[in-house]
Motif scaffolding. Structure first.
Motif, PDB file in Angstrom:
ATOM      1  N   LYS A 174      41.732  43.872  40.244  1.00 21.12           N
ATOM      2  CA  LYS A 174      42.814  43.740  39.193  1.00 21.12           C
ATOM      3  C   LYS A 174      43.006  42.240  39.067  1.00 21.12           C
ATOM      4  O   LYS A 174      43.478  41.615  37.762  1.00 21.12           O
ATOM      5  CB  LYS A 174      44.063  44.351  39.677  1.00 21.12           C
ATOM      6  CG  LYS A 174      44.830  43.580  41.123  1.00 21.12           C
ATOM      7  CD  LYS A 174      46.029  44.266  41.445  1.00 21.12           C
ATOM      8  CE  LYS A 174      46.719  43.313  42.617  1.00 21.12           C
ATOM      9  NZ  LYS A 174      45.993  43.246  43.679  1.00 21.12           N
ATOM     10  N   GLU A 177      40.486  41.300  36.547  1.00 19.81           N
ATOM     11  CA  GLU A 177      40.885  41.649  35.004  1.00 19.81           C
ATOM     12  C   GLU A 177      42.028  40.852  34.521  1.00 19.81           C
ATOM     13  O   GLU A 177      42.023  40.396  33.274  1.00 19.81           O
ATOM     14  CB  GLU A 177      41.296  43.235  35.304  1.00 19.81           C
ATOM     15  CG  GLU A 177      40.687  44.196  35.341  1.00 19.81           C
ATOM     16  CD  GLU A 177      41.060  45.578  35.686  1.00 19.81           C
ATOM     17  OE1 GLU A 177      42.220  45.656  35.708  1.00 19.81           O
ATOM     18  OE2 GLU A 177      40.264  46.511  35.824  1.00 19.81           O
ATOM     19  N   THR A 181      41.954  38.276  31.098  1.00 21.46           N
ATOM     20  CA  THR A 181      42.892  38.164  30.140  1.00 21.46           C
ATOM     21  C   THR A 181      43.556  36.723  29.818  1.00 21.46           C
ATOM     22  O   THR A 181      43.417  36.160  28.793  1.00 21.46           O
ATOM     23  CB  THR A 181      44.265  38.937  30.419  1.00 21.46           C
ATOM     24  OG1 THR A 181      43.423  40.295  30.829  1.00 21.46           O
ATOM     25  CG2 THR A 181      45.242  38.904  29.590  1.00 21.46           C
ATOM     26  N   LEU A 205      34.106  41.526  38.064  1.00 21.55           N
ATOM     27  CA  LEU A 205      34.740  42.591  37.610  1.00 21.55           C
ATOM     28  C   LEU A 205      33.885  43.932  37.542  1.00 21.55           C
ATOM     29  O   LEU A 205      33.943  44.852  37.983  1.00 21.55           O
ATOM     30  CB  LEU A 205      35.571  42.412  36.318  1.00 21.55           C
ATOM     31  CG  LEU A 205      36.217  43.504  35.800  1.00 21.55           C
ATOM     32  CD1 LEU A 205      37.274  44.174  36.673  1.00 21.55           C
ATOM     33  CD2 LEU A 205      36.917  43.394  34.516  1.00 21.55           C
ATOM     34  N   ASN A 209      33.659  47.410  39.496  1.00 19.90           N
ATOM     35  CA  ASN A 209      33.817  48.630  38.673  1.00 19.90           C
ATOM     36  C   ASN A 209      32.460  49.531  39.407  1.00 19.90           C
ATOM     37  O   ASN A 209      32.754  50.722  39.393  1.00 19.90           O
ATOM     38  CB  ASN A 209      33.446  48.565  37.238  1.00 19.90           C
ATOM     39  CG  ASN A 209      34.788  47.790  36.597  1.00 19.90           C
ATOM     40  OD1 ASN A 209      36.046  48.049  37.070  1.00 19.90           O
ATOM     41  ND2 ASN A 209      34.638  47.276  35.408  1.00 19.90           N
TER      42      ASN A 209
END
Length: 212
Positions: A174, A177, A181, A205, A209
């Motif tokens: 997270k 992520e 952003t 990231l 995943n």
């Protein structure tokens, strides 16, 4: 009237000199980045160092000398070469800190400087540098929680520690992520302000995943 005219001429001359100096700085910085982009990092570092000597109130040239020497230390197995690069980086970081104290961008490089030593020899340097590195990231995060380099570098460091101790690394996904952003929203209008890291955060990231 004559005194006023002399005063105005002095102001104009001062502005022209300042403008010329600024143009020289920008031209030199652009040239250094071009060298770096041409895969000539140490030629670029030498140019940044020359710029730093002329721009003695600007932390950015010092920062980029340190950045190059740190980045190209990862994977270096020749200890003499590694030591020279990281000592150069350390000296430049100290100069940058004197100009810009408590700067989170500089703190990230300080932490990466430590990490380069740990990556070279974890058994020797891990015990002494791990705690200070965590403290650097903690302080940087308190100062600049929305700086994308602070967010993803801190998460990568903590994820590495979790892997070492056999702990779950998924909570850090997270953070990557969030960093991505922030890369799209973080702004700083200072010319040549650091902007690196997004590609690394994307890789991290993607790796997250795959393991989820």
């Amino acid at each position: 009237m004559k005194t006023t005219l002399i005063y105005l001429m002095t102001i104009v001359m001062s502005l022209n000199v300042a403008h010329a100096q600024q143009n020289n700085y920008e031209t030199a910085m652009q040239k250094a980045f071009e060298l770096w982009g041409q895969d000539k990092p140490f030629e670029a570092a030498n140019m940044f160092e020359r710029i730093a000597k002329a721009e003695n109130e600007n932390w950015l040239p010092h920062y980029y000398v340190a950045h190059i020497n740190i980045v190209y230390s990862f994977g270096e197995r020749d200890k003499e070469k590694l030591s020279l690069q990281l000592e150069k980086a350390k000296q430049q970081l100290e100069k940058a800190k004197q100009i810009s104290p408590d700067n989170p961008e500089i703190m990230v490089l300080e932490a990466l400087h430590n990490t380069a030593w740990i990556a070279y020899d974890g058994a020797t340097y891990g015990m002494t540098l791990s705690a200070p590195t965590s403290q650097i990231y903690k302080k940087a995060s308190e100062i600049a929680p929305d700086n994308p380099r602070v967010v993803y570098c801190k998460a990568e460091w903590e994820m590495g520690s979790a892997k070492y101790f056999g702990e779950d690394t998924s909570p850090f996904c997270k953070d990557f992520e969030k960093a991505l952003t922030l890369f799209d929203t973080f702004k700083n209008d200072t010319p040549f302000y650091p902007s690196w890291g997004k590609d690394r955060a994307e890789i991290l990231l993607a790796e997250c995943n795959k393991t989820e």
